[in-house]
Design a protein around this motif. Structure first.
Motif, PDB file in Angstrom:
ATOM      1  N   ALA A 157     -55.155 -61.797 108.615  1.00  0.00           N
ATOM      2  CA  ALA A 157     -55.661 -60.788 107.643  1.00  0.00           C
ATOM      3  C   ALA A 157     -56.226 -59.456 108.459  1.00  0.00           C
ATOM      4  CB  ALA A 157     -56.539 -61.392 106.821  1.00  0.00           C
ATOM      5  N   LEU A 158     -56.874 -59.868 109.411  1.00  0.00           N
ATOM      6  CA  LEU A 158     -57.619 -58.646 110.292  1.00  0.00           C
ATOM      7  C   LEU A 158     -56.382 -57.973 110.662  1.00  0.00           C
ATOM      8  CD1 LEU A 158     -60.548 -60.582 111.888  1.00  0.00           C
ATOM      9  CD2 LEU A 158     -60.642 -59.030 109.848  1.00  0.00           C
ATOM     10  N   LEU A 159     -55.347 -58.580 111.294  1.00  0.00           N
ATOM     11  CA  LEU A 159     -54.389 -57.937 112.184  1.00  0.00           C
ATOM     12  C   LEU A 159     -53.671 -57.044 110.971  1.00  0.00           C
ATOM     13  CD1 LEU A 159     -53.385 -57.662 115.267  1.00  0.00           C
ATOM     14  CD2 LEU A 159     -51.686 -59.437 114.558  1.00  0.00           C
ATOM     15  N   LEU A 160     -53.287 -57.636 110.051  1.00  0.00           N
ATOM     16  CA  LEU A 160     -52.617 -56.869 108.717  1.00  0.00           C
ATOM     17  C   LEU A 160     -53.480 -55.699 108.675  1.00  0.00           C
ATOM     18  CD1 LEU A 160     -51.332 -59.591 106.506  1.00  0.00           C
ATOM     19  CD2 LEU A 160     -50.002 -58.071 107.872  1.00  0.00           C
ATOM     20  N   CYS A 219     -46.373 -45.581 117.477  1.00  0.00           N
ATOM     21  CA  CYS A 219     -45.000 -46.320 117.245  1.00  0.00           C
ATOM     22  C   CYS A 219     -45.119 -47.733 118.142  1.00  0.00           C
ATOM     23  CB  CYS A 219     -43.866 -45.475 117.439  1.00  0.00           C
ATOM     24  SG  CYS A 219     -43.697 -44.042 116.252  1.00  0.00           S
ATOM     25  N   ARG A 220     -45.302 -47.352 119.314  1.00  0.00           N
ATOM     26  CA  ARG A 220     -45.316 -48.383 120.314  1.00  0.00           C
ATOM     27  C   ARG A 220     -46.452 -49.567 119.889  1.00  0.00           C
ATOM     28  NH1 ARG A 220     -47.269 -46.898 124.721  1.00  0.00           N
ATOM     29  NH2 ARG A 220     -47.376 -44.782 124.547  1.00  0.00           N
ATOM     30  N   THR A 221     -47.468 -49.116 119.535  1.00  0.00           N
ATOM     31  CA  THR A 221     -48.674 -50.056 119.204  1.00  0.00           C
ATOM     32  C   THR A 221     -48.285 -50.866 117.851  1.00  0.00           C
ATOM     33  OG1 THR A 221     -50.357 -48.382 120.031  1.00  0.00           O
ATOM     34  CG2 THR A 221     -51.323 -50.220 118.470  1.00  0.00           C
ATOM     35  N   LEU A 222     -47.781 -50.017 116.857  1.00  0.00           N
ATOM     36  CA  LEU A 222     -47.135 -50.470 115.621  1.00  0.00           C
ATOM     37  C   LEU A 222     -46.066 -51.630 116.149  1.00  0.00           C
ATOM     38  CD1 LEU A 222     -47.670 -50.571 112.571  1.00  0.00           C
ATOM     39  CD2 LEU A 222     -45.927 -48.829 112.491  1.00  0.00           C
ATOM     40  N   CYS A 223     -45.250 -51.436 116.973  1.00  0.00           N
ATOM     41  CA  CYS A 223     -44.150 -52.551 117.431  1.00  0.00           C
ATOM     42  C   CYS A 223     -45.008 -53.731 117.905  1.00  0.00           C
ATOM     43  CB  CYS A 223     -43.311 -51.921 118.267  1.00  0.00           C
ATOM     44  SG  CYS A 223     -42.256 -50.788 117.653  1.00  0.00           S
ATOM     45  N   GLN A 224     -46.055 -53.363 118.642  1.00  0.00           N
ATOM     46  CA  GLN A 224     -46.826 -54.437 119.431  1.00  0.00           C
ATOM     47  C   GLN A 224     -47.522 -55.460 118.138  1.00  0.00           C
ATOM     48  OE1 GLN A 224     -49.470 -52.804 122.276  1.00  0.00           O
ATOM     49  NE2 GLN A 224     -47.683 -52.243 123.688  1.00  0.00           N
ATOM     50  N   LEU A 225     -47.803 -54.767 117.175  1.00  0.00           N
ATOM     51  CA  LEU A 225     -48.672 -55.415 116.161  1.00  0.00           C
ATOM     52  C   LEU A 225     -47.857 -56.334 115.373  1.00  0.00           C
ATOM     53  CD1 LEU A 225     -50.927 -52.574 114.608  1.00  0.00           C
ATOM     54  CD2 LEU A 225     -51.719 -54.783 115.624  1.00  0.00           C
ATOM     55  N   LYS A 226     -46.413 -55.782 115.038  1.00  0.00           N
ATOM     56  CA  LYS A 226     -45.495 -56.543 114.344  1.00  0.00           C
ATOM     57  C   LYS A 226     -44.996 -57.623 115.216  1.00  0.00           C
ATOM     58  CE  LYS A 226     -43.508 -52.644 111.820  1.00  0.00           C
ATOM     59  NZ  LYS A 226     -42.348 -51.712 111.425  1.00  0.00           N
ATOM     60  N   ASP A 227     -45.117 -57.657 116.508  1.00  0.00           N
ATOM     61  CA  ASP A 227     -44.599 -58.840 117.417  1.00  0.00           C
ATOM     62  C   ASP A 227     -45.924 -59.683 117.354  1.00  0.00           C
ATOM     63  OD1 ASP A 227     -42.202 -57.459 117.980  1.00  0.00           O
ATOM     64  OD2 ASP A 227     -42.828 -56.603 119.739  1.00  0.00           O
ATOM     65  N   GLN A 228     -46.848 -59.198 117.353  1.00  0.00           N
ATOM     66  CA  GLN A 228     -48.097 -60.196 117.559  1.00  0.00           C
ATOM     67  C   GLN A 228     -48.344 -61.055 116.025  1.00  0.00           C
ATOM     68  OE1 GLN A 228     -50.016 -60.655 120.134  1.00  0.00           O
ATOM     69  NE2 GLN A 228     -50.766 -62.476 118.639  1.00  0.00           N
ATOM     70  N   LEU A 229     -47.984 -60.125 115.249  1.00  0.00           N
ATOM     71  CA  LEU A 229     -47.924 -60.767 113.628  1.00  0.00           C
ATOM     72  C   LEU A 229     -46.944 -61.839 113.640  1.00  0.00           C
ATOM     73  CD1 LEU A 229     -48.676 -57.817 110.922  1.00  0.00           C
ATOM     74  CD2 LEU A 229     -49.857 -59.687 111.549  1.00  0.00           C
ATOM     75  N   ASN A 230     -45.819 -61.597 114.189  1.00  0.00           N
ATOM     76  CA  ASN A 230     -44.596 -62.599 114.043  1.00  0.00           C
ATOM     77  C   ASN A 230     -45.167 -63.844 114.685  1.00  0.00           C
ATOM     78  OD1 ASN A 230     -42.965 -61.276 112.668  1.00  0.00           O
ATOM     79  ND2 ASN A 230     -42.021 -60.008 114.420  1.00  0.00           N
ATOM     80  N   SER A 231     -45.847 -63.659 116.134  1.00  0.00           N
ATOM     81  CA  SER A 231     -46.294 -64.698 116.865  1.00  0.00           C
ATOM     82  C   SER A 231     -47.403 -65.447 116.063  1.00  0.00           C
ATOM     83  CB  SER A 231     -46.755 -64.216 118.097  1.00  0.00           C
ATOM     84  OG  SER A 231     -45.992 -63.624 119.032  1.00  0.00           O
ATOM     85  N   ASN A 232     -48.164 -64.854 115.608  1.00  0.00           N
ATOM     86  CA  ASN A 232     -49.319 -65.430 114.665  1.00  0.00           C
ATOM     87  C   ASN A 232     -48.685 -66.254 113.411  1.00  0.00           C
ATOM     88  OD1 ASN A 232     -50.914 -64.055 116.410  1.00  0.00           O
ATOM     89  ND2 ASN A 232     -52.086 -62.853 114.646  1.00  0.00           N
ATOM     90  N   MET A 301     -54.465 -66.411 119.429  1.00  0.00           N
ATOM     91  CA  MET A 301     -55.670 -65.673 118.981  1.00  0.00           C
ATOM     92  C   MET A 301     -56.352 -64.831 119.635  1.00  0.00           C
ATOM     93  SD  MET A 301     -56.716 -66.901 115.774  1.00  0.00           S
ATOM     94  CE  MET A 301     -58.583 -66.709 115.951  1.00  0.00           C
ATOM     95  N   ASN A 302     -56.588 -65.100 121.146  1.00  0.00           N
ATOM     96  CA  ASN A 302     -57.039 -64.396 122.060  1.00  0.00           C
ATOM     97  C   ASN A 302     -56.283 -62.925 122.284  1.00  0.00           C
ATOM     98  OD1 ASN A 302     -59.190 -65.850 122.419  1.00  0.00           O
ATOM     99  ND2 ASN A 302     -58.122 -67.023 124.150  1.00  0.00           N
ATOM    100  N   ASP A 303     -54.868 -63.232 122.427  1.00  0.00           N
ATOM    101  CA  ASP A 303     -53.980 -61.842 122.369  1.00  0.00           C
ATOM    102  C   ASP A 303     -54.060 -61.121 121.231  1.00  0.00           C
ATOM    103  OD1 ASP A 303     -53.187 -63.133 124.799  1.00  0.00           O
ATOM    104  OD2 ASP A 303     -51.300 -64.096 123.921  1.00  0.00           O
ATOM    105  N   LEU A 306     -57.444 -59.347 121.415  1.00  0.00           N
ATOM    106  CA  LEU A 306     -57.559 -58.161 122.307  1.00  0.00           C
ATOM    107  C   LEU A 306     -56.633 -57.045 121.805  1.00  0.00           C
ATOM    108  CD1 LEU A 306     -58.079 -57.119 125.009  1.00  0.00           C
ATOM    109  CD2 LEU A 306     -55.939 -58.362 125.896  1.00  0.00           C
ATOM    110  N   LEU A 307     -55.624 -57.511 120.966  1.00  0.00           N
ATOM    111  CA  LEU A 307     -54.822 -56.074 120.612  1.00  0.00           C
ATOM    112  C   LEU A 307     -55.483 -55.517 119.306  1.00  0.00           C
ATOM    113  CD1 LEU A 307     -52.108 -54.807 120.529  1.00  0.00           C
ATOM    114  CD2 LEU A 307     -51.100 -56.447 118.683  1.00  0.00           C
ATOM    115  N   ARG A 308     -56.198 -56.099 118.737  1.00  0.00           N
ATOM    116  CA  ARG A 308     -57.028 -55.456 117.446  1.00  0.00           C
ATOM    117  C   ARG A 308     -57.908 -54.622 118.084  1.00  0.00           C
ATOM    118  NH1 ARG A 308     -60.262 -57.880 114.864  1.00  0.00           N
ATOM    119  NH2 ARG A 308     -60.186 -59.888 115.667  1.00  0.00           N
ATOM    120  N   SER A 309     -58.923 -55.016 119.149  1.00  0.00           N
ATOM    121  CA  SER A 309     -59.785 -54.218 119.810  1.00  0.00           C
ATOM    122  C   SER A 309     -59.169 -52.904 120.483  1.00  0.00           C
ATOM    123  CB  SER A 309     -60.355 -55.108 120.974  1.00  0.00           C
ATOM    124  OG  SER A 309     -59.530 -55.339 121.801  1.00  0.00           O
TER     125      SER A 309
END
Length: 483
Positions: A157-160, A219-232, A301-303, A306-309
């Protein structure tokens, strides 16, 4: 099933779920005994009954052998009395042996029940305790997995939310890009020498490059967020599946703890032992699998944290600060250039006023010269007319008197004055043309400066007034550009 016996044979009986081995010795073989193999000839019976054990079915009414049958035929169809006694003796001996066998079986069964009851109860209690211990371990891990699952759900939810902030920041960046591009396009329409690479233009170009850089970062950060969301989401699905399995196992073990020999739902299951030995993991392997999943969830969770921060601090806040600092630099450079342009425009305006004033004076001067020249020309024509008329005097009367000399001197003097005035008129007209050219140039420059001022003040500064402030840029760029 009753089979033809030998001197030594063992019979396997099933009593109360326990298999008991009962050994007995038959004194004499059973003759002419009926078999179940002959009475019920199914496939399984045919496979289990050997050829040497199978006996042909006989009737109860014919217990005598072939010799007795032959004697009966010789006696006119009657058995002898000895045959009758022998037959009765065989039947009684068979009953005695059956009664003895029944007593042996009953004794062995009772002893087996007394001996195995305690062992069965012990195994059942031990199994119950182990099931309870396993249930406690499963419940402990189930709670840990549930806690990790709740944490992963909150993190998703926070990452979204961070993803939505970044997407809105991209929208806000698009507005900022539009402002910068609008200023650059409008300033490209400046005229003449004002189309220069002034400090404001340099800062606008830097701002455009900074916007492109930050957009690429977003754009690069948004791609990282999408990948992290998929991992989550993947680890969330695995945790949910693991928790569901443990919850189901907990229910199964809870139901097993409530089972006993009086439970109405117990039943026999074939191949359950083989399936349990082949399909089940060992306890260390099971705990290792759960620990690995739990550790993987913690790493994910840690990754994600860290990405959110990084998104909140290194991306949004720092990008907003850089944009705001560059915007301030652009505004300062534009303000200074506008101020310089206004000073130049005012100076050109003052010069234009003076030139226009001088043009008026020059026109008046030329008009006066023309009037004087006209009068001098008329005076000259008057003197020339006088000379022309005096030349019409007859013969000796046409003499050179003082009047003639005076008229000649007058004509010469007027001619000299006309030449001087014409030269002055030429000079005045030349100066007048120079003033006209200066006025035209000044008017063009004033128009250019006013066009530049209109572009920078009305178009650029008015559009850039919608640019977020330093405080709002830090906050609003993370959500949306609100002015």
């Amino acid at each position: 099933m009753l089979l033809k016996s030998t001197q030594n044979r063992s019979t396997t009986l099933n009593y109360g779920g326990f298999f008991l081995q009962v050994s007995h010795i038959m004194d004499k073989p059973l003759e002419k005994q009926l078999t179940m193999c002959e009475m019920i000839l199914d496939d399984r019976t045919r496979e289990t009954c050997n050829t040497d054990q199978r006996l042909s079915c006989t009737r109860y009414v014919r217990p005598c052998d072939e010799t007795d049958e032959k004697l009966r035929r010789d006696s006119g169809g009657y058995y002898s009395f000895d045959q009758w006694q022998k037959h009765n003796e065989k039947l009684l001996n068979r009953s005695v042996r059956g009664y003895h066998q029944s007593n042996v079986v009953e004794y062995n069964v009772q002893r087996a029940i007394n001996t195995l009851s305690a062992s069965v109860d012990k195994y059942a209690l031990d199994s119950t305790n182990k099931i309870a211990g396993t249930a406690r371990r499963i419940d402990a891990w189930r709670l840990d997995v549930l806690q990790a699952l709740e944490s992963v759900r909150d993190e998703i939810a926070l990452l979204l939310s961070s993803k939505q902030k970044l997407q809105k920041a991209q929208t806000a960046l698009g507005v900022i890009r539009s402002i910068s591009v609008e200023c650059l396009e409008r300033r490209s329409f400046r005229l003449a020498v004002d189309l220069t690479l002034d400090p404001g233009q340099v800062e606008l170009v830097k701002e455009k490059e900074l916007i492109d850089e930050i957009d690429d970062l977003f754009c690069r950060t948004l791609c990282q967020l999408k990948d992290q969301l998929n991992s989550n989401k993947t680890i969330k699905y695995r945790l949910e599946e693991n928790w569901s399995n443990k919850n189901q196992s907990m229910k199964i073990d809870t139901m097993n703890l409530s089972l006993n020999i009086q439970s109405p739902i117990i039943m026999s299951h074939t191949n359950v032992i083989e399936d349990s030995e082949n399909a089940c993991l060992s306890v260390p392997e099971w705990e290792m699998a759960v620990k690995n999943l739990y550790e993987e969830a913690k790493r994910t969770m840690n990754d994600s944290t860290l990405l959110r921060s990084i998104v909140d601090d290194a991306v949004l806040k720092k990008s907003a600060k850089r944009l705001r600092d560059q915007a301030d630099a652009v505004d300062i450079a534009l303000a200074r250039f506008i101020s310089d342009t206004q000073h130049v425009e005012q100076a050109l305006g003052n010069d234009l006023k003076q030139v226009v004033q001088r043009l008026g004076d020059s026109e008046n001067l030329i008009g006066g010269l023309l009037r004087v020249i006209t009068n001098l020309e008329k005076a000259k024509m008057t003197a020339e007319t006088r000379l022309y008329n005096r030349l019409k005097r007859p013969e000796d009367e046409n003499f050179k008197d003082s009047a003639q000399s005076s008229i000649l001197s007058e004509v010469k003097s007027l001619q000299e004055q006309l030449d001087t005035l014409n030269y002055q008129l030429h000079c005045a007209r030349t100066g007048h043309l120079g003033l006209k050219e200066a006025r035209s140039q000044l008017e063009d420059e004033v128009r250019v400066k006013r066009k530049t001022l209109w572009t920078d003040t009305i178009r650029c500064q008015k559009v850039r007034a919608f640019y977020p402030s330093a405080k709002s840029c830090t906050i609003e760029i993370k959500s949306y550009l609100i002015q």
